[in-house]
Structure formats: C-alpha cells, structure tokens
Design an enzyme around this catalytic site. Structure first.
Site, short mmCIF file in Angstrom:
data_model
loop_
_atom_site.label_atom_id
_atom_site.label_comp_id
_atom_site.label_asym_id
_atom_site.label_seq_id
_atom_site.Cartn_x
_atom_site.Cartn_y
_atom_site.Cartn_z
N HIS A 285 87.18 41.48 18.38
CA HIS A 285 87.94 40.68 17.41
C HIS A 285 87.59 39.21 17.55
O HIS A 285 87.43 38.68 18.64
CB HIS A 285 89.45 40.94 17.49
CG HIS A 285 90.14 40.46 18.73
ND1 HIS A 285 90.60 39.17 18.87
CD2 HIS A 285 90.49 41.12 19.86
CE1 HIS A 285 91.21 39.05 20.06
NE2 HIS A 285 91.15 40.20 20.67
N ASP A 297 89.44 36.64 25.65
CA ASP A 297 90.13 37.39 24.60
C ASP A 297 89.90 36.73 23.25
O ASP A 297 90.72 35.94 22.81
CB ASP A 297 91.63 37.45 24.93
CG ASP A 297 92.42 38.34 24.01
OD1 ASP A 297 91.81 39.18 23.34
OD2 ASP A 297 93.66 38.18 23.95
N GLU A 331 93.32 40.29 14.73
CA GLU A 331 93.75 41.35 15.66
C GLU A 331 95.02 40.95 16.39
O GLU A 331 95.92 41.76 16.60
CB GLU A 331 92.63 41.64 16.66
CG GLU A 331 92.92 42.79 17.62
CD GLU A 331 93.65 42.39 18.89
OE1 GLU A 331 94.13 43.29 19.61
OE2 GLU A 331 93.75 41.17 19.18
N GLU A 332 95.09 39.67 16.77
CA GLU A 332 96.19 39.22 17.62
C GLU A 332 97.55 39.31 16.95
O GLU A 332 98.58 39.33 17.63
CB GLU A 332 95.94 37.79 18.09
CG GLU A 332 94.74 37.60 19.00
CD GLU A 332 94.94 38.21 20.39
OE1 GLU A 332 95.99 38.85 20.62
OE2 GLU A 332 94.05 38.04 21.23
N ASP A 359 87.29 44.69 24.11
CA ASP A 359 88.44 43.77 24.01
C ASP A 359 89.28 43.84 25.28
O ASP A 359 90.47 44.13 25.24
CB ASP A 359 89.29 44.09 22.78
CG ASP A 359 90.47 43.13 22.62
OD1 ASP A 359 90.43 42.04 23.21
OD2 ASP A 359 91.43 43.47 21.91
#
Length: 472
Positions: A285, A297, A331-332, A359
């Site tokens: 992501h 991340d 995504e988050e 991820d």
C-alpha cells in the site's frame, strides 16, 4: 534460448544440487529450467541495493502520504514515474474515493492530583474538543470489552481510558486483540456518553511516542475526541490511579473533517507472453500515516514488490502470464483501495491466479504460508527448495496474503504469504519513529530474493492454483 542465456549466470551464482534437480523433475508442476531461472533471480536480488534506493527515494522525496492529502498526490505521481523508469510494460492508475480529514493539534495534561503533561496523538478522523478544551476525570478499563459492558453511569461525562497492553510476538499476533480498543473504543465511549477516549497506544515499545491509527467512525452519531497515549504516559496514569485519588485530565484537540476526495491505486504490469489475461497480483500500500515517513509501513513493501518486478523484467522474455504490481491507496483507513479494486474488477477475479502483499515492515522473511488447494501443495514444496536457503520455513495453508490481499481471498482468489519477523515492527508502527533508519538494507535484499522466487514461478508455471473456498 532462455536456458542458454542464463546458463553462464547459473554457473557463476550457484546451481541447484543434484538431489533438488531430481526432485524438481519428478514433481513436474514447476520445470527444472524455471527453477534454475528463479535461482538466478534470487541470487541477483541478494546482490542488489535497488530496493533500498526505492524506499529511500519514497521517504525523502515524498514522505508522509496519508490518503487524500498533498503527500498522497505526490506519492501517486512518484509511483507512476518510478514504474515507467523501471521498465513496466503498462503503468496506469484507477481512482478511488476516500474520506478526508485534517489533523490539527492535540494536547493533554494531568490537572489533578499530580499535574504534568502527557504525550498523545489524535486517532484517525477523530473529533475536536470544545473550544478551550475539556477537563474531566478518567475512568480506566482493562480493554474495550470492559468498556462496552460498563454501565453508562460509570462513563458518562468522564474520559474513558482503555489500558490494554499489546504482547510482543514474532508473528505480530498481539496486534489483533489490542487493536480492538482503537477500532471500537471511540464508538463505545460515545455510546456511553463519555467526554472523550484515551487509549494506551497499540504498540510494543516503551518510547514516549503515541501510535496513531484508524477508528470505526461510520454511523457514530456523536463522536468524541479520541487520543492514543504513549506507553510511558499510560503507565503514568495507571500509577496515579493506584494511589486511590481521582485523576483529572485536560484535553485540547482540534481536527477538521473535509469533503470526500480522490486517491488512486497505482498499477504496473509486465504483460505475459502466452497468457496475458491470467494475472499474478503482488501488492503493497502506497499511503501511510502522517506522523512518520512511512518507511516500514509500507514504504518497504512498495520497494519490495517494485524491485521484484524490475528483476523479472530484465529476463530475456516475459513470464508466461502477466505480473501485476498494485500499490493500493487508502489502506490505512480501511483497505479502501483494495475493496474498490475488487468491486470494480469482480468479473475478472477468476483470472487472478494468485495474490500476495508485502505489508509488515522490513524484517527478514522467515515463513512461507499459502492458501491454495491441497492438490497444489507440490508447487509450494518446489518453491521451498529455493526459499529454504534464505532461512525461510514452510508455514500453514491459512494465509490471507496480507491486509489488502485478504479482500481478494474472501472472493476465492488463492494467496501466498512471505511473512517477515515482526518482533520489533510494532515498536515503530504508526509513530513519528517510522523512518528510513529502521530499514535494514540486507534484510530488504533477502525479502526481494524470496519475493522474486515466488512471483516468477507463479507467473511462469504452466498450470494454476485453482480456486479456494470464498469466505462469507
């Protein structure tokens, strides 16, 4: 032709042992020549620093890239340009719709009985306090379940404090139980009439950083301010409460909800030479939280899958089927890019023969999991011949492939997972400390070596993995 081109390289970089060659020939699904090519790719990956250069570029030239922000826009442009530079056959974007939110200030302090400041961070899409802030007594809960079971009279007008510690584990398995407080806590606090929510950060560190992250906000009629508290400050509140006196905290928070806006999934393809309609989809992501630079991340994951494709693109010919790299947006904030991708392409999901995602930071890959029919285990066993020398062991057949990949698995798409050592991943996750210096270049090389083996062999093999039972 391919064998003639790679034969000298195989001599230099090492070849499969006679026993492995015999086993590969007998097992049949993956050809000896394909295993030899994958071995060469693996060894090239172990010598290349290009993945580290990619994550360095992303963190330095783009930095934080929360969905719907200017940083997100820069990341999308960065990804398109890098994919073009790396030699992808096709590079394109697909728009997704995202909720947007502007982080403002967040201040907290104990006002009684032992006045001192606290380190906090607003949780994603959190509400503001009234102008001038609010001051209220805190009431402690061991976890979100305890808050949900508490009578409203115990919570009304107070600041609910969820004091759930996350357990450290190589697999990161402590995250699931702890993150429930973040995802459900504000909703529960609001329903009980709380003034606000304080949450012990969902992390495994003892640093004075707070871990931000997304909450469940849809349908909450009266959202309240919700803040993550650094672990040392959660310990401090705990110690104050043990002294038997009411503890009061003042919060001063300002955030701003914004109108929905666009973001994008960024997609690059190496088009298959024989079966271009069949796809091996590998992803990461592109978005990150805004407190750090998103190196772990998921900058590392972005670099791993892009470098995997670059190495494969340098072969004399394309793999049998298409290798598609998807850098998912948003995504988050709830797997938004993956969900919208699956909805938009649901008629084409049967052509995706395997999905996987990187991820979980940049620790060494130590386990190879799958979610494929048992009749296809021989393929995974053959892949393990090349993964085992990297220090990787065979895992289970319950893989989701990763957070975004799980949306595909729920529709019956087979998955594979290369799982990193996450012992310290949640020390940095969603904090200002998620920065480039936490990425070990040698570990990143090992990741790419594993990914290029799995991805090339899945894209080159003659058969496929069939389907797995869809989840409902």
């Amino acid at each position: 032709m391919l064998n003639r081109v790679l034969k000298p390289l195989a001599t230099v970089t090492g070849s499969l042992t006679a026993a492995l060659l015999i086993a590969a020939a007998q097992a049949a699904p993956l050809k000896q020549e394909d295993l030899s090519v994958a071995e060469v790719l693996r060894d090239r990956a172990l010598e290349s620093s290009d993945a580290y250069s990619l994550v360095e570029s992303l963190t330095v030239e783009v930095g934080p890239r929360r969905a719907g922000t200017k940083g997100d826009e820069r990341a999308v442009a960065w990804a398109q340009q890098k994919m073009q530079d790396l030699g992808f056959d096709r590079v394109y974007t697909e728009q997704i719709d995202v909720k947007r939110w502007a982080r403002g200030h967040a201040h907290a302090e104990v006002t009684a009985p032992f006045p001192q400041p606290l380190v906090v961070s607003s949780l994603g899409y959190g509400a503001s306090t009234p102008e001038g802030g609010l001051n209220a007594e805190i009431v402690e809960f061991a976890d979100v379940e305890a808050l949900m079971k508490a009578p409203a009279r115990k919570v009304k007008g107070k600041i609910a404090f969820i004091n759930k510690r996350m357990e450290r584990a190589r697999t990161g398995e402590g995250y699931g139980p702890a993150v429930q407080g973040r995802s459900k806590g504000m909703r529960a606090a609001a329903e009980k009439g709380a003034a606000a929510l304080l949450l012990r950060s969902v992390g495994t560190d003892s640093d004075r950083f707070a871990h931000t992250g997304m909450m469940s906000i849809d349908g909450v009629a009266n959202p309240v301010p919700a803040l993550a508290l650094s672990a040392p400050d959660a310990n401090l509140l705990e110690a104050m409460l043990e002294r038997g006196k009411p503890v009061e905290v003042k919060l001063d928070v300002h955030n701003e909800p914004l109108a929905d806006g666009p973001s994008f999934n960024v997609i690059g393809e190496l088009v298959g030479r024989e079966k271009p309609e069949e796809v091996v989809l590998i992803g990461a992501h592109l978005d990150s939280w805004d407190e750090g630079t998103g190196a772990l991340d998921d900058g590392a994951g972005v670099a791993i899958v892009m470098e995997t494709a670059r190495l494969i693109s340098e072969l004399p010919q394309r793999p049998r089927r298409t290798l598609r790299v998807v850098l998912f947006g948003a995504e988050e904030i709830g797997l938004v890019g993956a969900r919208q991708y699956v909805d938009a392409h649901q008629d084409d999901l049967d052509n995706i023969i395997m999905v996987s995602e990187s991820d979980f930071g940049a620790g060494k890959v130590w386990r190879f999991d799958t979610r494929i029919p048992e009749s296809k285990f021989t393929i995974a066993d053959q892949m393990m011949q090349l993964l085992a020398p990297l220090g990787i062991e065979r895992g289970n057949n319950k893989s989701s492939g990763g957070p975004d990949s799980s949306v595909f698995v729920a529709r019956g798409v087979p998955a594979m997972g290369l799982y990193q050592d996450g012992t310290d991943y949640f020390d940095y996750h969603h904090t200002p400390n998620d920065t480039l210096d936490k990425v070990d270049p040698d570990n990143l090389k090992q990741n790419v070596a594993a990914w290029v083996v799995m991805s090339f062999l899945a894209a080159e093999m003659e058969g496929d993995f069939g389907r797995v039972p869809a989840e409902h």
